[in-house]
Design an enzyme around this catalytic site. Structure first.
Site, PDB file in Angstrom:
ATOM      1  N   GLY A  31      34.095  32.599  82.454  1.00  0.00           N
ATOM      2  CA  GLY A  31      33.845  31.580  83.474  1.00  0.00           C
ATOM      3  C   GLY A  31      35.104  31.118  84.175  1.00  0.00           C
ATOM      4  O   GLY A  31      36.128  31.801  84.137  1.00  0.00           O
ATOM      5  N   LEU A  33      35.283  31.104  87.336  1.00  0.00           N
ATOM      6  CA  LEU A  33      35.350  32.350  88.109  1.00  0.00           C
ATOM      7  C   LEU A  33      36.233  32.205  89.345  1.00  0.00           C
ATOM      8  O   LEU A  33      36.229  31.176  90.020  1.00  0.00           O
ATOM      9  CB  LEU A  33      33.936  32.784  88.513  1.00  0.00           C
ATOM     10  CG  LEU A  33      32.969  33.054  87.353  1.00  0.00           C
ATOM     11  CD1 LEU A  33      31.635  33.583  87.896  1.00  0.00           C
ATOM     12  CD2 LEU A  33      33.555  34.037  86.339  1.00  0.00           C
ATOM     13  N   HIS A  34      36.993  33.256  89.628  1.00  0.00           N
ATOM     14  CA  HIS A  34      37.875  33.288  90.790  1.00  0.00           C
ATOM     15  C   HIS A  34      37.713  34.642  91.481  1.00  0.00           C
ATOM     16  O   HIS A  34      36.844  35.440  91.095  1.00  0.00           O
ATOM     17  CB  HIS A  34      39.323  33.015  90.372  1.00  0.00           C
ATOM     18  CG  HIS A  34      39.799  33.870  89.225  1.00  0.00           C
ATOM     19  ND1 HIS A  34      39.931  35.241  89.302  1.00  0.00           N
ATOM     20  CD2 HIS A  34      40.162  33.546  87.958  1.00  0.00           C
ATOM     21  CE1 HIS A  34      40.370  35.724  88.160  1.00  0.00           C
ATOM     22  NE2 HIS A  34      40.504  34.712  87.308  1.00  0.00           N
ATOM     23  N   HIS A  37      37.494  37.826  89.306  1.00  0.00           N
ATOM     24  CA  HIS A  37      36.150  38.087  88.764  1.00  0.00           C
ATOM     25  C   HIS A  37      35.236  38.623  89.874  1.00  0.00           C
ATOM     26  O   HIS A  37      34.426  39.522  89.643  1.00  0.00           O
ATOM     27  CB  HIS A  37      35.530  36.805  88.203  1.00  0.00           C
ATOM     28  CG  HIS A  37      36.275  36.184  87.060  1.00  0.00           C
ATOM     29  ND1 HIS A  37      36.972  35.009  87.181  1.00  0.00           N
ATOM     30  CD2 HIS A  37      36.419  36.565  85.764  1.00  0.00           C
ATOM     31  CE1 HIS A  37      37.506  34.689  86.006  1.00  0.00           C
ATOM     32  NE2 HIS A  37      37.196  35.618  85.137  1.00  0.00           N
ATOM     33  N   GLY A 147      38.897  44.022  83.995  1.00  0.00           N
ATOM     34  CA  GLY A 147      40.050  43.971  84.879  1.00  0.00           C
ATOM     35  C   GLY A 147      41.293  44.588  84.246  1.00  0.00           C
ATOM     36  O   GLY A 147      41.540  44.425  83.049  1.00  0.00           O
ATOM     37  N   ASP A 150      44.058  42.444  82.274  1.00  0.00           N
ATOM     38  CA  ASP A 150      44.107  42.356  80.813  1.00  0.00           C
ATOM     39  C   ASP A 150      44.122  43.782  80.268  1.00  0.00           C
ATOM     40  O   ASP A 150      43.140  44.260  79.693  1.00  0.00           O
ATOM     41  CB  ASP A 150      42.903  41.555  80.300  1.00  0.00           C
ATOM     42  CG  ASP A 150      42.902  40.148  80.876  1.00  0.00           C
ATOM     43  OD1 ASP A 150      43.660  39.313  80.389  1.00  0.00           O
ATOM     44  OD2 ASP A 150      42.169  39.900  81.858  1.00  0.00           O
ATOM     45  N   SER A 186      42.135  32.247  85.368  1.00  0.00           N
ATOM     46  CA  SER A 186      41.514  30.927  85.212  1.00  0.00           C
ATOM     47  C   SER A 186      42.561  29.920  84.762  1.00  0.00           C
ATOM     48  O   SER A 186      42.480  28.728  85.080  1.00  0.00           O
ATOM     49  CB  SER A 186      40.388  30.998  84.180  1.00  0.00           C
ATOM     50  OG  SER A 186      39.481  32.013  84.532  1.00  0.00           O
ATOM     51  N   ARG A 187      43.573  30.397  84.031  1.00  0.00           N
ATOM     52  CA  ARG A 187      44.601  29.485  83.505  1.00  0.00           C
ATOM     53  C   ARG A 187      45.547  28.982  84.596  1.00  0.00           C
ATOM     54  O   ARG A 187      46.259  27.997  84.375  1.00  0.00           O
ATOM     55  CB  ARG A 187      45.391  30.156  82.380  1.00  0.00           C
ATOM     56  CG  ARG A 187      44.568  30.367  81.123  1.00  0.00           C
ATOM     57  CD  ARG A 187      45.428  30.835  79.968  1.00  0.00           C
ATOM     58  NE  ARG A 187      44.714  30.780  78.697  1.00  0.00           N
ATOM     59  CZ  ARG A 187      43.972  31.757  78.198  1.00  0.00           C
ATOM     60  NH1 ARG A 187      43.844  32.879  78.869  1.00  0.00           N
ATOM     61  NH2 ARG A 187      43.356  31.614  77.032  1.00  0.00           N
TER      62      ARG A 187
END
Ligand code: AMP
Length: 293
Positions: A31, A33-34, A37, A147, A150, A186-187
């Site tokens: 989640g 989401l950006h 994603h 992705g 990662d 997300s971070r």
């Protein structure tokens, strides 16, 4: 779009799609989401008939309780983005649905997790492999999208699928970046203005590694040193690791005679960011220059 929070109705919904011989594409996420994603979801949308996105912040993969506590949660906006991108099913189970009891069986990850994040985050990839295996069992997708941001996670999933003969095709999607090179994450939401300004330091260090490899340096140590030296000395920055590894096994290379992955983790204040770039020696891959997307 159907929003489903339990395993049984999710299975029914996907089974109905499969009965209509629809190819099922799956994008697992935590989640917040950006656009990174979104790129995965768009690929799944183009290539599959039924697209399932999971949104689950998996406690099993967090090695620090405060990281889990502060992980951004933006469920309503996530559903909106999924609906806008034409997702068929958003699967957002709670922790009790995914782990009704402490699991007795978890997946251990071997050598592929012995360096990089695997070395610095004990139990992280066991948590990732376990939840992804559960999600594969629940959704049973034909294709699953991950992705390259990662990269070690992607390698772990490829090994998981190979080792357990999971009938899913794993698809990799290139890293989406901000104009200054910072990989979307997300971070990033947790960075203040000063930290946001400092955050592209990791990308720049990895570019330095890529430049050095493209110039023909074959000894990984000077490449690594040059990249580490590119991270500015600043009290708000702490480089956790920066390594050159073989892209499938994620083991450090002794000599650079083919494409290698430069991967790093940088603490920016109290936020930990990771990134990686593929580095091609001269004559083996794409010309040095802008990142291949
Ligand atoms: P997460 O929600 O962070 O677990 O990420 C879910 C999926 O999105 C993973 O496969 C990530 O690798 C992928 N992802 C996250 N950020 C990016 C990005 N900037 N570019 C491409 N994929 C990404």
């Amino acid at each position: 779009m159907d929003v489903i929070d339990a395993v049984a109705p999710l299975r029914d919904r996907v089974a109905a799609a499969r009965r209509a011989s629809r190819r099922v594409g799956f994008v697992p996420t935590m989640g917040a989401l950006h656009l990174g994603h979104a790129r995965l979801i768009e690929r799944a949308r183009r290539e599959c008939d039924c697209v399932v996105v999971s949104i689950f912040v998996n406690p099993l993969q967090f090695d620090r309780p405060e990281d889990l506590r502060h992980y951004p949660r933006t469920l309503p906006a996530d559903f909106e983005m999924c609906a806008r991108l034409g997702v068929d099913v958003a699967f957002a189970p709670g922790t009790a649905e995914m782990y009704p009891a402490d699991p007795s069986c978890t997946i251990q990850v071997g050598r592929v997790a012995s360096h990089l994040c695997g070395r610095h985050r004990p139990g992280h990839f066991a948590g990732v492999a376990t939840v992804v295996m559960k999600l594969f069992q629940i959704v049973q997708p034909d294709r699953a999208y991950f992705g390259e941001k990662d990269a070690q996670q992607l390698a772990v999933i490829r090994h998981l699928v190979r080792d357990f003969n999971v009938p899913v095709q794993v698809e990799a999607v290139a890293t989406v970046r901000e104009p200054d090179g910072l990989a979307l994450s997300s971070r990033n939401q947790r960075l203040n203005a000063e930290e946001r300004r400092l955050a592209p330091a990791l990308y720049r260090a990895l570019c330095e590694a890529r430049r050095s490899v493209a110039e023909g340096t074959t000894d990984p140590e000077p490449v690594r040193r040059a990249a580490v030296a590119a991270v500015p000395r600043h009290e708000g920055l702490r480089l956790e690791y920066l390594e050159l590894v073989e892209p499938d096994t994620m083991q450090p290379v002794e000599s650079i005679d083919g494409p290698v992955l430069a991967a790093g983790a940088l603490w920016v204040g109290s936020t930990r960011l990771i990134d990686n770039l593929t580095c091609d020696p001269p004559g083996t891959g794409a010309p040095a220059g802008p990142v291949r997307e």
